[in-house]
Design an enzyme around this catalytic site. Sequence first.
Site, PDB file in Angstrom:
ATOM      1  N   ASP A 165      -7.687   6.621   6.124  1.00 36.55           N
ATOM      2  CA  ASP A 165      -6.642   5.559   5.774  1.00 36.55           C
ATOM      3  C   ASP A 165      -5.146   6.313   5.698  1.00 36.55           C
ATOM      4  OD1 ASP A 165      -6.253   2.684   5.628  1.00 36.55           O
ATOM      5  OD2 ASP A 165      -4.966   3.866   2.946  1.00 36.55           O
ATOM      6  N   ASP A 174      -5.701   4.035  -1.733  1.00 30.64           N
ATOM      7  CA  ASP A 174      -5.260   4.755  -0.420  1.00 30.64           C
ATOM      8  C   ASP A 174      -6.630   6.029  -0.691  1.00 30.64           C
ATOM      9  OD1 ASP A 174      -2.627   4.169   0.528  1.00 30.64           O
ATOM     10  OD2 ASP A 174      -2.018   5.294  -1.128  1.00 30.64           O
ATOM     11  N   GLU A 179      -9.217   3.567  10.001  1.00 34.91           N
ATOM     12  CA  GLU A 179      -8.979   2.485  10.289  1.00 34.91           C
ATOM     13  C   GLU A 179      -8.001   2.292  11.636  1.00 34.91           C
ATOM     14  OE1 GLU A 179      -6.422  -0.825   7.471  1.00 34.91           O
ATOM     15  OE2 GLU A 179      -8.019   0.509   6.347  1.00 34.91           O
TER      16      GLU A 179
END
Length: 172
Positions: free
Chosen positions: A8, A149, A77
Site C-alpha cells: 500500500d 496501512d 495498489e
Amino acid sequence: MAIILGIDPGSRITGFGVIQQQGSRLIYVGSGCIRAASTRVSTKALGEPTMAERLKIIFDGVTELITQYCPTEFAIEQVFMARNPDSALKLGQARGVAMVAAANQALEVAEYSARHIKQAVVGTGAANKEQVQHMVMQVLKLPSRPQADAADALAVAITHAHTRTTLIKRAR
C-alpha cells in the site's frame, strides 16, 4: 504455494503485508510499515527528509522485504485520483520506486484499484478503513487488528491471492 507481498504505497508511510497461499488457504506471514517521513538518510541537521530521500527509503525498504520474505508474487495498489494533484504525484512516485524494487528482483507486478481491493476483501468497493482492517483480521485469523496501512497492504495481497486462484481455475 505462493508467497505474496502486498504493498500500500505512500510517500510518508508505505504499508506492506506478506501472506502465503496454500491452495485456497491464506496464511499470515508478516506485515508492517516503511516509515519514510521519520527516517533520516542524509547528514542534514533538522527537518523532514526530502522527497528524494523518502523515495530511497521506500526503495531500500521494499528491496529488503523482498530479500527477507522471498515472495514469488508482488501486488500493489494503483494510484487513485486525489483532490490534490501534488499528493497524487507523490503517491505515484512512491508507487513507482516500489515497483522498480520488485522489477529489480525479477518479480512481476500486479496492480489493483482501491475499489477492486475493497470489493474483494469486504464485499463493497465503498468500504472504509475499519471494515478493511476487520475483514483482513477475519480472513487471516489474526488476534488483533493490524495497523491501517499494513491492513491495506494485506488486503492487496489477499486480493491478488483471490485473483490468482480464479485465474488458475479458469485456465483448467
